[in-house]
Write a protein that holds these residues in place. Structure first.
Motif, PDB file in Angstrom:
ATOM      1  N   LEU B  18       0.848  -1.198   0.000  1.00 28.65           N
ATOM      2  CA  LEU B  18       0.000   0.000   0.000  1.00 28.65           C
ATOM      3  C   LEU B  18       0.882   1.246   0.000  1.00 28.65           C
ATOM      4  O   LEU B  18       0.637   2.204  -0.743  1.00 28.65           O
ATOM      5  CB  LEU B  18      -0.903  -0.018   1.250  1.00 28.65           C
ATOM      6  CG  LEU B  18      -1.770   1.233   1.418  1.00 28.65           C
ATOM      7  CD1 LEU B  18      -2.877   1.252   0.370  1.00 28.65           C
ATOM      8  CD2 LEU B  18      -2.379   1.291   2.815  1.00 28.65           C
ATOM      9  N   ARG B  21       2.247   1.840  -3.430  1.00 27.00           N
ATOM     10  CA  ARG B  21       1.211   2.301  -4.379  1.00 27.00           C
ATOM     11  C   ARG B  21       0.863   3.775  -4.133  1.00 27.00           C
ATOM     12  O   ARG B  21       0.715   4.546  -5.073  1.00 27.00           O
ATOM     13  CB  ARG B  21      -0.051   1.424  -4.230  1.00 27.00           C
ATOM     14  CG  ARG B  21       0.109   0.059  -4.868  1.00 27.00           C
ATOM     15  CD  ARG B  21      -1.118  -0.794  -4.607  1.00 27.00           C
ATOM     16  NE  ARG B  21      -2.281  -0.343  -5.381  1.00 27.00           N
ATOM     17  CZ  ARG B  21      -3.530  -0.741  -5.138  1.00 27.00           C
ATOM     18  NH1 ARG B  21      -3.760  -1.568  -4.144  1.00 27.00           N
ATOM     19  NH2 ARG B  21      -4.531  -0.308  -5.880  1.00 27.00           N
ATOM     20  N   VAL B  22       0.734   4.152  -2.852  1.00 32.18           N
ATOM     21  CA  VAL B  22       0.365   5.544  -2.551  1.00 32.18           C
ATOM     22  C   VAL B  22       1.516   6.488  -2.895  1.00 32.18           C
ATOM     23  O   VAL B  22       1.315   7.551  -3.487  1.00 32.18           O
ATOM     24  CB  VAL B  22      -0.033   5.689  -1.070  1.00 32.18           C
ATOM     25  CG1 VAL B  22      -0.243   7.168  -0.722  1.00 32.18           C
ATOM     26  CG2 VAL B  22      -1.302   4.901  -0.777  1.00 32.18           C
ATOM     27  N   LEU B  25       1.572   7.285  -6.450  1.00 37.80           N
ATOM     28  CA  LEU B  25       0.614   8.357  -6.787  1.00 37.80           C
ATOM     29  C   LEU B  25       1.181   9.712  -6.375  1.00 37.80           C
ATOM     30  O   LEU B  25       1.143  10.688  -7.126  1.00 37.80           O
ATOM     31  CB  LEU B  25      -0.717   8.126  -6.066  1.00 37.80           C
ATOM     32  CG  LEU B  25      -1.540   6.918  -6.500  1.00 37.80           C
ATOM     33  CD1 LEU B  25      -2.760   6.780  -5.599  1.00 37.80           C
ATOM     34  CD2 LEU B  25      -1.968   7.044  -7.952  1.00 37.80           C
ATOM     35  N   GLU B  52      -9.041   1.965  -0.867  1.00 38.58           N
ATOM     36  CA  GLU B  52      -8.639   1.083  -1.951  1.00 38.58           C
ATOM     37  C   GLU B  52      -9.266   1.529  -3.282  1.00 38.58           C
ATOM     38  O   GLU B  52      -8.597   1.601  -4.309  1.00 38.58           O
ATOM     39  CB  GLU B  52      -9.059  -0.349  -1.583  1.00 38.58           C
ATOM     40  CG  GLU B  52      -8.953  -1.355  -2.688  1.00 38.58           C
ATOM     41  CD  GLU B  52      -7.526  -1.462  -3.235  1.00 38.58           C
ATOM     42  OE1 GLU B  52      -6.576  -1.298  -2.454  1.00 38.58           O
ATOM     43  OE2 GLU B  52      -7.381  -1.684  -4.457  1.00 38.58           O
ATOM     44  N   ILE B  55      -7.602   4.756  -4.596  1.00 35.18           N
ATOM     45  CA  ILE B  55      -6.282   4.480  -5.168  1.00 35.18           C
ATOM     46  C   ILE B  55      -6.440   3.816  -6.531  1.00 35.18           C
ATOM     47  O   ILE B  55      -5.818   4.209  -7.514  1.00 35.18           O
ATOM     48  CB  ILE B  55      -5.463   3.571  -4.218  1.00 35.18           C
ATOM     49  CG1 ILE B  55      -5.175   4.313  -2.915  1.00 35.18           C
ATOM     50  CG2 ILE B  55      -4.158   3.143  -4.880  1.00 35.18           C
ATOM     51  CD1 ILE B  55      -4.480   3.466  -1.870  1.00 35.18           C
ATOM     52  N   GLU B  59      -5.099   5.087 -10.160  1.00 35.17           N
ATOM     53  CA  GLU B  59      -4.187   4.268 -10.961  1.00 35.17           C
ATOM     54  C   GLU B  59      -4.754   4.018 -12.346  1.00 35.17           C
ATOM     55  O   GLU B  59      -4.022   4.084 -13.344  1.00 35.17           O
ATOM     56  CB  GLU B  59      -3.912   2.929 -10.256  1.00 35.17           C
ATOM     57  CG  GLU B  59      -2.903   3.102  -9.124  1.00 35.17           C
ATOM     58  CD  GLU B  59      -2.760   1.841  -8.268  1.00 35.17           C
ATOM     59  OE1 GLU B  59      -1.788   1.778  -7.511  1.00 35.17           O
ATOM     60  OE2 GLU B  59      -3.628   0.944  -8.368  1.00 35.17           O
ATOM     61  N   ILE B  91      -0.618   7.590   5.775  1.00 33.11           N
ATOM     62  CA  ILE B  91      -1.692   7.300   4.817  1.00 33.11           C
ATOM     63  C   ILE B  91      -2.993   7.201   5.591  1.00 33.11           C
ATOM     64  O   ILE B  91      -3.030   6.683   6.709  1.00 33.11           O
ATOM     65  CB  ILE B  91      -1.409   5.981   4.072  1.00 33.11           C
ATOM     66  CG1 ILE B  91      -0.067   6.100   3.337  1.00 33.11           C
ATOM     67  CG2 ILE B  91      -2.545   5.655   3.110  1.00 33.11           C
ATOM     68  CD1 ILE B  91       0.437   4.811   2.790  1.00 33.11           C
ATOM     69  N   LEU B 112      -5.097  11.884   0.913  1.00 33.68           N
ATOM     70  CA  LEU B 112      -4.915  10.440   0.980  1.00 33.68           C
ATOM     71  C   LEU B 112      -3.625  10.127   1.721  1.00 33.68           C
ATOM     72  O   LEU B 112      -3.526   9.168   2.462  1.00 33.68           O
ATOM     73  CB  LEU B 112      -4.861   9.895  -0.458  1.00 33.68           C
ATOM     74  CG  LEU B 112      -4.805   8.401  -0.689  1.00 33.68           C
ATOM     75  CD1 LEU B 112      -5.960   7.722   0.005  1.00 33.68           C
ATOM     76  CD2 LEU B 112      -4.833   8.119  -2.178  1.00 33.68           C
ATOM     77  N   TRP B 113      -2.609  10.980   1.474  1.00 32.75           N
ATOM     78  CA  TRP B 113      -1.316  10.772   2.126  1.00 32.75           C
ATOM     79  C   TRP B 113      -0.803  12.108   2.662  1.00 32.75           C
ATOM     80  O   TRP B 113      -1.312  13.163   2.266  1.00 32.75           O
ATOM     81  CB  TRP B 113      -0.295  10.205   1.141  1.00 32.75           C
ATOM     82  CG  TRP B 113       0.061  11.204   0.084  1.00 32.75           C
ATOM     83  CD1 TRP B 113       1.010  12.167   0.175  1.00 32.75           C
ATOM     84  CD2 TRP B 113      -0.566  11.369  -1.174  1.00 32.75           C
ATOM     85  NE1 TRP B 113       1.024  12.921  -0.959  1.00 32.75           N
ATOM     86  CE2 TRP B 113       0.061  12.449  -1.799  1.00 32.75           C
ATOM     87  CE3 TRP B 113      -1.601  10.683  -1.847  1.00 32.75           C
ATOM     88  CZ2 TRP B 113      -0.309  12.894  -3.064  1.00 32.75           C
ATOM     89  CZ3 TRP B 113      -1.955  11.130  -3.098  1.00 32.75           C
ATOM     90  CH2 TRP B 113      -1.313  12.226  -3.697  1.00 32.75           C
TER      91      TRP B 113
END
Lengths: 520, 381
Positions: B18, B21-22, B25, B52, B55, B59, B91, B112-113
């Protein structure tokens, strides 16, 4: 037989005795003027011949030769017309030699015989006393100026016919108009702008007062329209009035520049010149063809030279200011002569604090501000002493009914501080700004010296800045009537210099963070 | 360093996959807060917005673009750069994500982050108040911000602001002076000297509370960054206080966001003649609570004012040996000098002392290294 008459030439501010010789003889008819003069000599010849004709002296078919001695002295202008005419009258036997003994003449002739004023009469008259001349004939309009010198008896002449009548003793000379040379009457400065018009501006007012009391150079920093020029124009009003000698020097420069006002009076108020930044170096420092005429710098002698928009001035011009600021004179070389004009000025500069002008909504980055400030060259910054921030007026200041302190009140404090300084230094030192550093240090308390020395050690002050800050501190103490310079005075002088920084000081960046962390 | 290593260090307790992936982004310049909002809104018709899904939505958008999301090697570079700057990533829904911001997820603008540099990699949990305002305050405005910062910090309240010159830094400095916690939300990524030359304050804030940014490391300042970060300032605080601001001020925007996020908005009433007080006065007209005394803000966050009875905040007590050696005049003046340059004339008016006293005091503070001279007047060093 040669007719000889005395007159005066002016080279720069220096008046030089000139002898005019005339010789009239048979030969090819003509009228020549010799003795280091350009093509304008022919014009003088035509004026003199025509003017002589109006008093019935004609020279048909004769050879007239005029010589101006010393021949290697550069000469210009129409100032010798009257003397040339007199020399011819003498040569022709129209007047007797005795009538012209001890007489000097200065003036331009009109075609109808009228006598016109010329520049530079004051320095000429002042120099005449030493040459054994006891009478000076000048145009009516120059009579008051000539009388200011207090030298020879002044004989005003309106027309060549009047000169002829006086010389032949057919008419008594008219008395010269009394020059307005009365010290008491002139001590009251002509009404100028008053400091009472300035609202708020505590720091700038204080800096102006210190500058006036010590003769220190000033840089006013503030956004457009906040009143920098207004403050600068009020400086002459709080400076002490000019002494007799100073007033004569100032009038002499103005006379040579052809700027002496009408009616002529000895101006006691220190002059203020505010040249524009588009002005050429020649106009500022003095220049012109042949022999240089005084520039704005010399016209501000014993007064204030105000350079607005300091950062807009060409760098070369500003750099060239440094030497005359140190020496108090400016030496200008031109093709025919190198002349020295006085230039003892108090410099007042004005500039915006940052590129955008520095108003309320300034958003200049610190880097941009410092880049802008670096246009002030280090050596010039070192010669300035005070840099107050002139604040934009708030609505509150404008509405407040309270007027600022008047020029008269400030001038009184300035005068007493200057009196204290004069008692200490004696006559040789005119103000604290030019006092020898060694002497200034003697009257500073050790603790105060140490405070300032620490700043030098930390790199916040240069060696020259150290001495200049001490002189400003001396003035702050004088304003307070304090014999010794204390730490407070030194700190104030140091604070007045903060605006002169061209970069964030090395000391602050070296010491700052450690101290800052300690504080938190 | 494997992915699991750096992911574990960057975001302890979160699933390394995770985290990667974040961060992928976050490292893509086109994934900015407005896009994030779009991705959230696309999910709003569902019963609940799952991280999820957001994200995955982003993506998918990345795959459809000509310049897709960064490759793994690039993501790794960003991760290592963050670790070099001592930064961590939080996150939403994972450990370390600030609770108050989580309350604003998903539709109220919480990111998100979040990248943060803070002691223990966590922002202070105590009550927090955002103090915001113009970059060009008056002397009085800057003083108010310093005093607010000091008062809040002394009562254990975290001071949140935006590190901009002016009111923001004044508030940070006030909190730092009182030895309290303060958090700054940056308009740049980590490792950028902005506002240029203020590294000392940034480092002090990082050590005393935390620095927060949602931009990748090395990302420079752009006008929109400051608009985006406003929602973080309001979101990280229980109360937002607007000290000074002009018409169309950024502080006004922060206050409106705070109101939308359901937080209390307070405004310092100024003179109706003062353009610098336009924003707070407009806010009061629109229903913000006026700050009639500094301690009002303590009532709102529910902290008891230990000094009730004393109307105003007392003088600074920096309590170190340096200030002990200062003259009384200089110590007094130190409380008036803030992050914003104030000309000696203005200081003289504020202190009601002769300008000569002020000048001497400024020189004393400058030589002691406590204030810094700028062309527009002294500021705190």
């Amino acid at each position: 037989m040669v007719g000889r008459v005395r007159t005066m030439a002016v080279v720069g501010l220096q008046a030089v005795a000139v002898t005019v010789e005339a010789h009239v003889a048979g030969g090819l008819p003509g009228f020549s003027v010799i003795g280091s003069w350009g093509p304008a000599a022919g014009q003088a010849a035509d004026r003199v011949r025509t003017a002589l004709a109006t008093v019935g002296v004609a020279m048909p078919g004769r050879k007239v030769l005029i010589s101006l001695a010393p021949a290697d002295l550069p000469k210009a202008g129409a100032r010798f017309d009257l003397a040339m005419a007199a020399a011819i009258l003498l040569e022709l036997g129209v007047v007797e030699q005795a009538a012209l003994d001890g007489v000097a003449l200065l003036g331009e002739l009109a075609l109808d015989g009228e006598v016109r004023p010329v520049p530079g009469v004051l320095p000429s008259a002042a120099a005449l006393s030493a040459t054994g001349v006891h009478r000076l004939a000048v145009a009516d309009a120059n009579a008051a100026e000539a009388a200011l010198a207090g030298g020879p008896e002044v004989v005003p002449v309106r027309h060549l016919a009047e000169l002829l009548a006086v010389l032949r003793k057919e008419q008594a000379p008219r008395p010269a108009p009394a020059g307005d040379n009365d010290v008491a009457a002139a001590t009251v400065p002509a009404a100028g702008p008053d400091l009472a018009d300035v609202r708020g501006q505590a720091e700038a007012r204080r800096a102006l007062e210190v500058a006036a009391a010590g003769g220190h150079h000033l840089l006013l920093l503030g956004p457009p329209g906040c009143g920098k020029s207004m403050l600068a124009r009020r400086l002459p009003g709080i400076l002490p009035p000019l002494t007799d000698d100073q007033a004569l020097e100032v009038a002499g420069v103005r006379s040579v520049a052809g700027l002496l006002g009408d009616p002529v009076r000895l101006e006691r108020r220190p002059p203020l010149c505010s040249p524009h930044h588009t002005m050429s170096a020649a106009a500022l420092f003095g220049g012109g063809t042949g022999v240089a005429r005084p520039g704005q710098l010399s016209l501000a002698h014993h007064g204030v030279l105000f350079l607005d928009e300091l950062f807009e001035w060409p760098r070369g011009v500003i750099e060239a200011l440094r030497q005359p600021l140190e020496d108090g004179v400016i030496c200008v070389a031109r093709s025919r002569a190198t002349v020295t004009y006085p230039a003892r000025v108090q410099l007042v500069c004005a500039a915006n604090p940052c590129p955008c002008g520095g108003g309320d909504r300034c958003s200049c980055s610190d880097d941009a501000v410092w880049a802008y400030r670096s246009r002030l060259s280090g050596p010039l910054a070192d010669r300035l002493d005070l840099a107050p921030a002139v604040e934009p007026l708030s609505a509150g200041d404008l509405l407040s009914a309270q007027a600022g302190e008047s020029s008269a009140a400030v001038a009184a404090r300035v005068a007493s501080a200057r009196a204290v300084a004069r008692d200490r230094w004696g006559q040789a030192v005119t103000c604290n700004a030019v006092a020898p550093a060694r002497l200034v240090r003697q009257s500073v308390r050790p603790a105060a010296l140490r405070t300032l020395a620490n700043a030098v050690e930390a790199g916040a002050l240069t060696g020259r800045g150290y001495d200049r800050a001490l002189r400003v501190a001396r003035t702050c103490a004088d304003l307070e009537g304090s014999q010794m310079v204390g730490t407070d005075h030194v700190l104030e002088a140091y604070a007045h210099r903060l605006g002169l920084r061209q970069q964030p000081t090395a000391a602050a960046s070296a010491v700052g963070p450690a101290v800052a962390v300690a504080q938190w | 360093m494997t992915t699991a290593d750096w992911a574990g260090e960057l975001s302890a307790g979160a699933d390394p996959d995770l985290v990667e992936r974040v961060l992928r982004l976050a490292a893509a310049p086109w994934v900015h807060p407005e896009r994030l909002r779009g991705a959230v809104e696309a999910n709003l018709d569902r019963p609940c917005v799952r991280v999820e899904d957001v994200i995955a939505g982003l993506e998918a958008a990345g795959d459809a673009r000509s310049r897709p999301l960064p490759r793994r090697a690039q993501v790794r570079e960003v991760a290592l750069a963050l670790l070099r700057h001592g930064a961590r990533m939080a996150i939403v829904g994972q450990p370390g994500y600030p609770r108050r911001l989580a309350d604003a997820w998903p539709e109220l603008g919480a990111p998100l982050w979040l990248f943060l540099r803070a002691p223990e990699a966590r922002l202070p949990a105590a009550a927090a108040v955002a103090v915001v305002g113009t970059r060009h305050p008056t002397v009085d405005g800057a003083q108010t911000a310093v005093a607010l910062g000091r008062l809040l910090a002394r009562h254990g309240v975290t001071v949140v602001s935006g590190m901009a010159r002016g009111i923001d830094q004044a508030a940070h400095r006030g909190a730092l002076q009182a030895g309290g916690a303060t958090v700054a939300v940056l308009g740049t990524g980590f490792g950028v000297d902005y506002p240029a030359g203020d590294e000392t304050v940034r480092e002090a804030v990082a050590a005393a509370g935390g620095l927060v940014s949602e931009l990748p490391p090395g990302c420079g300042p752009k006008p929109q960054h400051f608009i985006w970060r406003n929602r973080l300032i309001s979101g990280l605080a229980d109360v937002t206080v607007v000290v000074q601001g002009r018409v169309r001020s950024g502080a006004l925007h922060t206050a409106r966001l705070a109101a939308a996020q359901g937080r209390e908005v307070m405004a310092v009433p100024g003179s109706v003649n003062d353009p610098a007080s336009r924003a707070p006065l407009d806010l009061i007209r629109d229903g913000a609570t006026p700050l009639t005394r500094l301690s009002d803000v303590l009532d709102i966050v529910g902290v008891v004012d230990a000094q009730r009875g004393g109307m105003q905040d007392g003088p600074a007590t920096p309590g170190n040996t340096l200030t002990a050696r200062l003259s009384a005049d200089a110590s007094d003046l130190l409380t008036l000098i803030g992050a914003v340059p104030a000309a000696p004339g203005a200081l003289a008016r504020a202190a009601q002392r002769p300008v000569t006293t002020i000048l001497a005091a400024v020189a004393e503070l400058e030589t002691a290294g406590l204030v810094r001279a700028t062309p527009r007047g002294p500021v705190l060093a």
